[in-house]
Design a protein around this motif. Structure first.
Motif, mmCIF file in Angstrom:
data_model
loop_
_atom_site.group_PDB
_atom_site.id
_atom_site.type_symbol
_atom_site.label_atom_id
_atom_site.label_comp_id
_atom_site.label_asym_id
_atom_site.label_seq_id
_atom_site.Cartn_x
_atom_site.Cartn_y
_atom_site.Cartn_z
ATOM 1 N N ALA A 21 0.857 -1.185 0.000
ATOM 2 C CA ALA A 21 0.000 0.000 0.000
ATOM 3 C C ALA A 21 0.898 1.241 0.000
ATOM 4 O O ALA A 21 1.797 1.358 0.822
ATOM 5 N N ILE A 22 0.639 2.150 -0.939
ATOM 6 C CA ILE A 22 1.464 3.340 -1.105
ATOM 7 C C ILE A 22 0.584 4.571 -0.991
ATOM 8 O O ILE A 22 -0.424 4.681 -1.701
ATOM 9 N N LEU A 23 0.948 5.495 -0.102
ATOM 10 C CA LEU A 23 0.241 6.768 0.019
ATOM 11 C C LEU A 23 0.992 7.801 -0.811
ATOM 12 O O LEU A 23 2.169 8.064 -0.570
ATOM 13 N N ASN A 24 0.319 8.353 -1.812
ATOM 14 C CA ASN A 24 0.940 9.299 -2.734
ATOM 15 C C ASN A 24 0.497 10.726 -2.414
ATOM 16 O O ASN A 24 -0.639 11.093 -2.712
ATOM 17 N N PRO A 25 1.376 11.542 -1.825
ATOM 18 C CA PRO A 25 1.027 12.949 -1.624
ATOM 19 C C PRO A 25 0.903 13.640 -2.989
ATOM 20 O O PRO A 25 1.705 13.401 -3.884
ATOM 21 N N GLN A 26 -0.112 14.466 -3.129
ATOM 22 C CA GLN A 26 -0.370 15.157 -4.394
ATOM 23 C C GLN A 26 -0.151 16.648 -4.206
ATOM 24 O O GLN A 26 -0.538 17.207 -3.190
ATOM 25 N N GLN A 27 0.454 17.280 -5.195
ATOM 26 C CA GLN A 27 0.566 18.735 -5.138
ATOM 27 C C GLN A 27 0.203 19.325 -6.483
ATOM 28 O O GLN A 27 0.472 18.742 -7.522
ATOM 29 N N LYS A 28 -0.473 20.460 -6.432
ATOM 30 C CA LYS A 28 -0.925 21.114 -7.646
ATOM 31 C C LYS A 28 0.145 22.040 -8.191
ATOM 32 O O LYS A 28 0.380 22.098 -9.391
ATOM 33 N N SER A 29 0.783 22.784 -7.294
ATOM 34 C CA SER A 29 1.821 23.715 -7.738
ATOM 35 C C SER A 29 2.779 23.993 -6.590
ATOM 36 O O SER A 29 2.453 23.794 -5.428
ATOM 37 N N ALA A 30 3.963 24.452 -6.954
ATOM 38 C CA ALA A 30 4.962 24.874 -5.966
ATOM 39 C C ALA A 30 5.785 25.994 -6.589
ATOM 40 O O ALA A 30 6.300 25.838 -7.698
ATOM 41 N N GLU A 31 5.859 27.116 -5.886
ATOM 42 C CA GLU A 31 6.636 28.259 -6.379
ATOM 43 C C GLU A 31 7.359 28.908 -5.214
ATOM 44 O O GLU A 31 6.887 28.881 -4.094
ATOM 45 N N ARG A 32 8.469 29.519 -5.512
ATOM 46 C CA ARG A 32 9.187 30.303 -4.502
ATOM 47 C C ARG A 32 8.791 31.764 -4.647
ATOM 48 O O ARG A 32 8.706 32.286 -5.742
ATOM 49 N N ASN A 33 8.586 32.400 -3.500
ATOM 50 C CA ASN A 33 8.278 33.833 -3.547
ATOM 51 C C ASN A 33 9.581 34.632 -3.545
ATOM 52 O O ASN A 33 10.679 34.064 -3.573
ATOM 53 N N GLY A 34 9.482 35.938 -3.510
ATOM 54 C CA GLY A 34 10.659 36.807 -3.553
ATOM 55 C C GLY A 34 11.599 36.606 -2.381
ATOM 56 O O GLY A 34 12.792 36.919 -2.478
ATOM 57 N N ASN A 35 11.105 36.102 -1.259
ATOM 58 C CA ASN A 35 11.937 35.856 -0.081
ATOM 59 C C ASN A 35 12.563 34.466 -0.094
ATOM 60 O O ASN A 35 13.250 34.085 0.846
#
Length: 122
Positions: A21-35
């Motif tokens: 059994a594998i739990l797959n974390p899902q992400q829609k987007s990832a961005e770095r801000n100016g900091n």
């Protein structure tokens, strides 16, 4: 023990020779801000289950293969043991189904013994 519910009918899966059994974390987007901070937008986690069975007789193999094949065009509910310590419930589809033949000399059909497939949460 895993059970599959299709059209209101519950069927128990045969005992597994491999179950993962594998739990797959899902992400829609990832961005770095100016900091330089990473901002992620996450989605609900999804399960996938890698499974393998070995059968003592060709008929047991054929029965389970044909049942899994009947699930390939639909989504179904499965109740399955999870590493959470509970029986989880989710809606899945069947990913590729593969089979291993041993002893081809047993006739045109050979002797299919090992069956493998993945359930992927919708």
């Amino acid at each position: 023990m895993m059970t599959i519910v299709r059209n209101g009918v519950t069927k128990a899966a045969p005992p597994h020779s491999l179950y993962e059994a594998i739990l797959n974390p899902q992400q829609k987007s990832a961005e770095r801000n100016g900091n330089g901070r990473l901002n992620r937008e996450t989605l609900p986690d999804k399960w996938s289950i890698n499974q393998e069975w070995e059968f003592a007789t060709p008929q047991e193999f054929y029965d389970w293969f044909n049942y899994l094949k009947s699930l390939t065009r639909i989504d179904f509910t499965a109740n399955f043991p999870a590493p959470t310590g509970r029986i989880e419930t989710a809606i899945f589809y069947v990913a590729p189904i593969s089979a291993k033949m041993i002893n081809y000399s047993r006739g045109a059909g050979g002797w299919w013994k090992t069956l493998k497939c993945n359930f992927v949460e919708v």
